[in-house]
Design an enzyme around this catalytic site. Structure first.
Site, mmCIF file in Angstrom:
data_model
loop_
_atom_site.group_PDB
_atom_site.id
_atom_site.type_symbol
_atom_site.label_atom_id
_atom_site.label_comp_id
_atom_site.label_asym_id
_atom_site.label_seq_id
_atom_site.Cartn_x
_atom_site.Cartn_y
_atom_site.Cartn_z
ATOM 1 N N PRO A 1 0.781 -1.211 0.000
ATOM 2 C CA PRO A 1 0.000 0.000 0.000
ATOM 3 C C PRO A 1 0.812 1.260 0.000
ATOM 4 C CG PRO A 1 -0.773 -1.535 1.614
ATOM 5 C CD PRO A 1 0.416 -2.098 0.995
ATOM 6 N N GLU A 2 1.078 1.719 -1.191
ATOM 7 C CA GLU A 2 1.567 3.081 -1.359
ATOM 8 C C GLU A 2 0.661 3.682 -2.405
ATOM 9 O OE1 GLU A 2 5.840 3.920 -1.643
ATOM 10 O OE2 GLU A 2 6.170 1.923 -0.848
ATOM 11 N N ARG B 1 -1.529 -9.362 8.090
ATOM 12 C CA ARG B 1 -0.996 -8.858 9.364
ATOM 13 C C ARG B 1 -2.027 -8.101 10.196
ATOM 14 N NH1 ARG B 1 4.854 -6.329 8.296
ATOM 15 N NH2 ARG B 1 4.842 -6.228 10.566
#
Length: 276
Positions: A2-3, A113
DNA sequence: CTTATCCCCTGCCGGC
DNA sequence: TGCCGGCAGGGGATAA
């Protein structure tokens, strides 16, 4: 992943999957998805709503529903949205949330995660949420000018890499983008931001939007897969390529740690001190 | 206020 | 094979 580029790809995909569709039923399978608000009591209220639009702001995804509410999502380290056909079988292991659409398809949010977050907020209040209120201008939609980058650099004692990743200053650049942008601009990531010359700052500012566009285009070609996962391919030039030869000068790519994050760069193309 | 460190959580990979 | 340390594309809380 996620960028900004990966979140932008998510926004485009989600538009195709969701806009105009009605959510027959929302299911939150992991209360941690909305831990800050006590475990996601929004599943029931969201059921029955129609999706009106999907937007992106920095690394946040905004799914606008009717009745003036918005689902705000952040993928954090390992979150990912997927569209799957109807299945009677229970969701797979890492699925934290399901939007079952009335056409029989499902949009699932999976997250190994469990850092990712999805919560509901009034559309009009989204930008003033604590998480979004202090976000800097989006790196793609409102590119940082060389002039503004110079001002930001003058205000801090931190390194240029840490500055680029500060979401309060520029929205959307993360650990990979920072490394790849600085490589292309030929600036060492540990250089104090304040020490950069006007020409160096200009180079960085002019590198950011094209890099983001390139990353979006390259990663749009296939389903988003995190490095380290089965089938993953490293499309980056320096990121996670320690020891491999730089494509420009053949110097082995080096790895250091800056602000606790693995940082990859070419010692030949990105000299740490002086001009280079 | 700024900056640095720790922590959240789970999985994978390489070394022994 | 099994155990263990290191690493991982995020950001918030806390300490200095």
């Amino acid at each position: 992943v996620p960028e900004l580029p990966e979140v932008e790809i998510h926004a485009r995909n989600l538009r195709g999957w969701l806009v105009g569709k009605r959510i027959a039923e929302a299911q939150v399978l992991d209360p941690m998805l909305d831990a800050e608000n006590g475990g996601a009591g929004w599943a029931a209220p969201v059921s029955g709503r129609r999706v009106q639009a999907v937007r992106r702001d920095a690394k946040y995804l905004l799914i606008d529903l009717d009745e003036a509410d918005t689902l705000v999502a952040h993928l954090r380290m390992t979150g990912r949205f997927r569209s799957v056909g109807y299945r009677a079988a229970p969701p797979e292991k890492w699925v934290r949330m399901v939007l079952a659409l009335e056409d029989g398809t499902e949009v699932q949010f999976e997250d190994r995660r469990r850092f990712g977050r999805v919560w509901l907020a009034p559309t009009a209040a989204v930008r003033s949420l604590p998480e979004l209120a202090e976000l800097g201008p989006d790196a793609l939609e409102a590119p940082t000018s060389a002039g503004r980058l110079t001002e930001l650099a003058a205000m801090t004692s931190r390194s240029i890499k840490v500055l680029l990743m500060d979401q309060r200053l520029i929205g959307g650049i993360g650990n990979i983008c920072a490394a790849e942008i600085l490589y292309r601009a030929r600036i060492a990531p540990d250089r104090p931001a304040r020490s950069l010359t006007a020409e160096e700052v200009e180079r960085i500012a002019q590198t950011i939007p094209p890099y983001l566009e390139w990353a979006i285009a390259v990663q749009s070609r296939r389903e988003l897969i995190y490095l380290g996962e089965k089938g993953a391919e490293n499309v980056f030039t320096v990121y996670r390529r320690e020891g491999e030869p730089c494509p420009e000068c053949a110097t082995p790519i080096a790895r250091s740690v800056i602000a606790g994050r693995g940082t990859y760069y070419c010692p030949g193309c990105q000299p740490s001190r002086g001009e280079g």
